[in-house]
Design an enzyme around this catalytic site. Structure first.
Site, PDB file in Angstrom:
ATOM      1  N   HIS A 310       0.847  -1.182   0.000  1.00 32.07           N
ATOM      2  CA  HIS A 310       0.000   0.000   0.000  1.00 32.07           C
ATOM      3  C   HIS A 310       0.876   1.222   0.000  1.00 32.07           C
ATOM      4  O   HIS A 310       1.940   1.226   0.614  1.00 32.07           O
ATOM      5  CB  HIS A 310      -0.910   0.010   1.241  1.00 32.07           C
ATOM      6  N   ASP A 367      -7.983  -5.133  -0.072  1.00 31.24           N
ATOM      7  CA  ASP A 367      -8.514  -5.955  -1.155  1.00 31.24           C
ATOM      8  C   ASP A 367      -8.097  -7.417  -1.072  1.00 31.24           C
ATOM      9  O   ASP A 367      -8.568  -8.227  -1.865  1.00 31.24           O
ATOM     10  CB  ASP A 367      -8.061  -5.376  -2.506  1.00 31.24           C
TER      11      ASP A 367
HETATM   12  N1  ACO Z   1       4.127  -7.646  -4.924  1.00 27.19           N
HETATM   13  C1  ACO Z   1       5.457  -7.633  -5.155  1.00 27.19           C
HETATM   14  N2  ACO Z   1       6.238  -6.550  -5.009  1.00 27.19           N
HETATM   15  C2  ACO Z   1       5.640  -5.403  -4.633  1.00 27.19           C
HETATM   16  C3  ACO Z   1       4.251  -5.338  -4.380  1.00 27.19           C
HETATM   17  C4  ACO Z   1       3.496  -6.514  -4.530  1.00 27.19           C
HETATM   18  N3  ACO Z   1       2.180  -6.506  -4.300  1.00 27.19           N
HETATM   19  N4  ACO Z   1       3.920  -4.086  -4.031  1.00 27.19           N
HETATM   20  C5  ACO Z   1       5.059  -3.379  -4.070  1.00 27.19           C
HETATM   21  N5  ACO Z   1       6.097  -4.179  -4.418  1.00 27.19           N
HETATM   22  C6  ACO Z   1       7.514  -3.781  -4.502  1.00 27.19           C
HETATM   23  C7  ACO Z   1       7.815  -2.985  -5.760  1.00 27.19           C
HETATM   24  O1  ACO Z   1       8.229  -3.820  -6.819  1.00 27.19           O
HETATM   25  C8  ACO Z   1       8.885  -2.039  -5.295  1.00 27.19           C
HETATM   26  O2  ACO Z   1      10.103  -2.733  -5.266  1.00 27.19           O
HETATM   27  P1  ACO Z   1      11.514  -1.930  -5.511  1.00 27.19           P
HETATM   28  O3  ACO Z   1      11.601  -0.929  -4.418  1.00 27.19           O
HETATM   29  O4  ACO Z   1      12.544  -3.011  -5.424  1.00 27.19           O
HETATM   30  O5  ACO Z   1      11.403  -1.313  -6.872  1.00 27.19           O
HETATM   31  C9  ACO Z   1       8.492  -1.737  -3.843  1.00 27.19           C
HETATM   32  O6  ACO Z   1       7.758  -2.895  -3.399  1.00 27.19           O
HETATM   33  C10 ACO Z   1       7.655  -0.492  -3.662  1.00 27.19           C
HETATM   34  O7  ACO Z   1       6.544  -0.588  -4.557  1.00 27.19           O
HETATM   35  P2  ACO Z   1       5.908   0.643  -5.319  1.00 27.19           P
HETATM   36  O8  ACO Z   1       5.096   0.155  -6.446  1.00 27.19           O
HETATM   37  O9  ACO Z   1       6.994   1.650  -5.617  1.00 27.19           O
HETATM   38  O10 ACO Z   1       5.013   1.228  -4.158  1.00 27.19           O
HETATM   39  P3  ACO Z   1       3.791   2.182  -4.350  1.00 27.19           P
HETATM   40  O11 ACO Z   1       3.546   2.834  -3.046  1.00 27.19           O
HETATM   41  O12 ACO Z   1       4.004   3.057  -5.544  1.00 27.19           O
HETATM   42  O13 ACO Z   1       2.591   1.182  -4.743  1.00 27.19           O
HETATM   43  C11 ACO Z   1       0.791  -0.341  -4.632  1.00 27.19           C
HETATM   44  C12 ACO Z   1       1.624   0.738  -3.874  1.00 27.19           C
HETATM   45  C13 ACO Z   1       0.408   0.197  -6.015  1.00 27.19           C
HETATM   46  C14 ACO Z   1      -0.477  -0.601  -3.849  1.00 27.19           C
HETATM   47  C15 ACO Z   1       1.645  -1.620  -4.770  1.00 27.19           C
HETATM   48  O14 ACO Z   1       2.007  -2.100  -3.484  1.00 27.19           O
HETATM   49  C16 ACO Z   1       0.939  -2.697  -5.578  1.00 27.19           C
HETATM   50  O15 ACO Z   1       1.019  -2.689  -6.806  1.00 27.19           O
HETATM   51  N6  ACO Z   1       0.203  -3.662  -4.892  1.00 27.19           N
HETATM   52  C17 ACO Z   1      -0.546  -4.670  -5.594  1.00 27.19           C
HETATM   53  C18 ACO Z   1      -1.860  -4.085  -6.107  1.00 27.19           C
HETATM   54  C19 ACO Z   1      -2.882  -3.833  -4.990  1.00 27.19           C
HETATM   55  O16 ACO Z   1      -3.116  -4.680  -4.138  1.00 27.19           O
HETATM   56  N7  ACO Z   1      -3.510  -2.645  -5.039  1.00 27.19           N
HETATM   57  C20 ACO Z   1      -4.553  -2.265  -4.087  1.00 27.19           C
HETATM   58  C21 ACO Z   1      -4.059  -1.221  -3.143  1.00 27.19           C
HETATM   59  S1  ACO Z   1      -5.289  -0.836  -1.940  1.00 27.19           S
HETATM   60  C22 ACO Z   1      -6.382   0.130  -2.772  1.00 27.19           C
HETATM   61  O17 ACO Z   1      -6.049   0.885  -3.660  1.00 27.19           O
HETATM   62  C23 ACO Z   1      -7.755   0.029  -2.441  1.00 27.19           C
END
Ligand code: ACO
Length: 431
Positions: A310, A367
């Protein structure tokens, strides 16, 4: 007032510091460009507060979520969805009289114009219900041209708010009916919001429909948990569109569009589809789970563990904790034995014990378990995000109202241009 000093190219500039509730600190950089010529670059607005707001408090480090000061755990346990909607939109818990008026206002607006029923016939049966919900919400504006101005008197705005809360539920249910080729069911004013929604989705004109109170109560809880989450992608979108003084209908339908994406509200659908793939691939065996965990850690795979991580929570998402418990209870109550729940639990356990997820502070979000709960309630997968949208609607409205009342300026950020410098037009034969 305390200030923070910054040295920019030898010139010292002072920025006022702002302290919000719960000692949250910010720098007011409104004069930065005028004084220095500099702008800030902040991809994803990770460090930028886009507004002051008194609606929702969130502490991602400690896993705290409060609406208007009330802890989410208490609201999910004790309140009704419309009570929470009132709280978010008007700032205080309603009295009995206020809640009665608000509830009957919603109830009396659940019908949509009969001509709108014909719109459904134009959509292909496989149309995603989020697209239908967004376009039909915007289409509502064409039936109420007198209510497009965001600066109308309060009574008129209240009327639009009631219409939106009431009619989006009918549109959502009818978009499902359209997708299965069934006749639509008209709303029943004797039922409360959640029961009526289930009725319009699942009742058939051919047989009596029995309301299951446990399902109604689980839906009520889910709607409350989704009702607001400060400046998330869809809420901010609603504010951005509303800031141009477009109508509330336009702003909300833009919010629905933003919610649709799998990195935001679309994640609940993506989680269940992911769990199904893992199930088909070998089930909850340790070997299979480890294989998938390795895939999620490998950036080359292009797959993420959906429902994990998140932008703001770097600890347990408090909503996920409540939903996980509710999913266990509802599946038990309804005697649903869902193999995907076992996969979800194994996967969660493996991720929470894996250094990749621990180091990046990736925990289950709202979610991760909500899709399983919707599934147990008989709600089809592509309706999950629609349910989320209905829940989030009061939050979008509350944020829009706050922005309009604060008379905030149109949202118009800057960019850093990195294209070509000036060059002269070259006639086509010379290129
Ligand atoms: N699985 C694997 N790796 C992940 C995940 C995941 N679910 N989420 C983040 N990471 C990793 C990224 O690859 C990144 O790695 P790095 O630093 O080595 O490049 C690091 O963790 C940070 O991730 P970001 O995408 O930069 O974090 P951000 O805050 O931009 O994104 C997000 C948050 C979009 C929710 C992300 O965690 C994600 O894509 N999760 C899966 C989708 C999801 O469940 N979305 C619902 C969110 S809740 C809502 O909106 C209601």
């Amino acid at each position: 007032m305390s200030t923070v000093k910054m040295n920019v190219e030898g010139k010292t500039i002072e920025f006022p510091s702002i302290t919000g509730s719960e000692s949250k600190k910010a720098l007011d950089i409104s004069n930065l460009r005028a004084e220095t010529g500099y702008v800030t670059l902040d991809y994803g607005l990770k460090n930028t507060a886009v507004t002051k707001s008194s609606i929702t408090f969130l502490n991602g480090e400690e896993g705290i979520l409060r609406y208007r000061g009330y802890p989410i755990e208490q609201l999910a346990e004790k309140a009704s969805f419309l009570e929470v909607a009132y709280l978010l939109i008007y700032g205080e818990l309603p009295t009995l009289d206020e809640l009665d008026k608000f509830t009957s206002g919603v109830t009396n607006h659940t019908l949509i114009h009969e001509n709108m029923k014909k719109f459904f016939e134009g959509y292909p049966q496989h149309a995603h219900p989020m697209g239908v919900l967004a376009s039909m919400t915007c289409a509502l504006s064409s039936f109420y041209p007198e209510s497009l101005d965001p600066n109308q008197e309060e009574k008129a705005i209240d009327q639009t708010i009631l219409r939106l809360i009431a009619k989006t539920a009918t549109i959502a249910a009818w978009s499902y009916k359209n997708s299965v080729g069934h006749p639509v069911m008209y709303p029943q004013n004797r039922l409360d919001y959640s029961a009526n929604l289930l009725y319009m989705m699942f009742a058939k004109p051919t047989e009596p429909y029995e309301i299951n109170n446990k399902v109604v109560s689980a839906l009520n809880k889910l709607l409350i948990l989704h009702a607001d989450h400060e400046q998330n992608c869809s809420t901010y979108t609603t504010r951005v569109v509303g800031s141009s003084q477009a109508s509330l209908y336009a702003a909300v339908s833009a919010g629905i569009m933003a919610l649709w994406g799998p990195l935001h509200g679309g994640a609940n659908q993506a989680v269940v589809e992911m769990l199904q793939k893992i199930y088909d691939d070998g089930g909850a065996s340790k070997e299979n789970i480890n294989k998938w965990i390795a895939r999620f850690k490998d950036k080359e795979s292009g797959q993420r563990l959906m429902g994990f991580g998140h932008r703001v929570y770097k600890n347990f998402d408090p909503r996920a904790t409540i939903i996980k418990k509710a999913a266990d209870e509802v599946l038990d109550d309804l005697n649903v034995d869902d193999p995907l729940l076992d996969i979800a639990k194994e996967l969660e356990f493996a991720a929470l014990n894996d250094s990749y997820f621990i180091d990046k502070k990736l925990y289950p979000n709202v979610d991760y378990y909500s899709g399983l709960l919707y599934r147990a309630m008989g709600i089809p997968t592509d309706m999950f995000t629609v349910m989320f949208a209905l829940g989030r609607l009061p939050g979008w409205i509350a944020n829009w109202k706050e922005m309009v009342e604060d008379k905030q300026p149109i949202t118009r950020p800057r960019q850093i241009y990195i294209g070509e410098n000036k060059r002269d037009y070259m006639p086509i034969e010379g290129r």
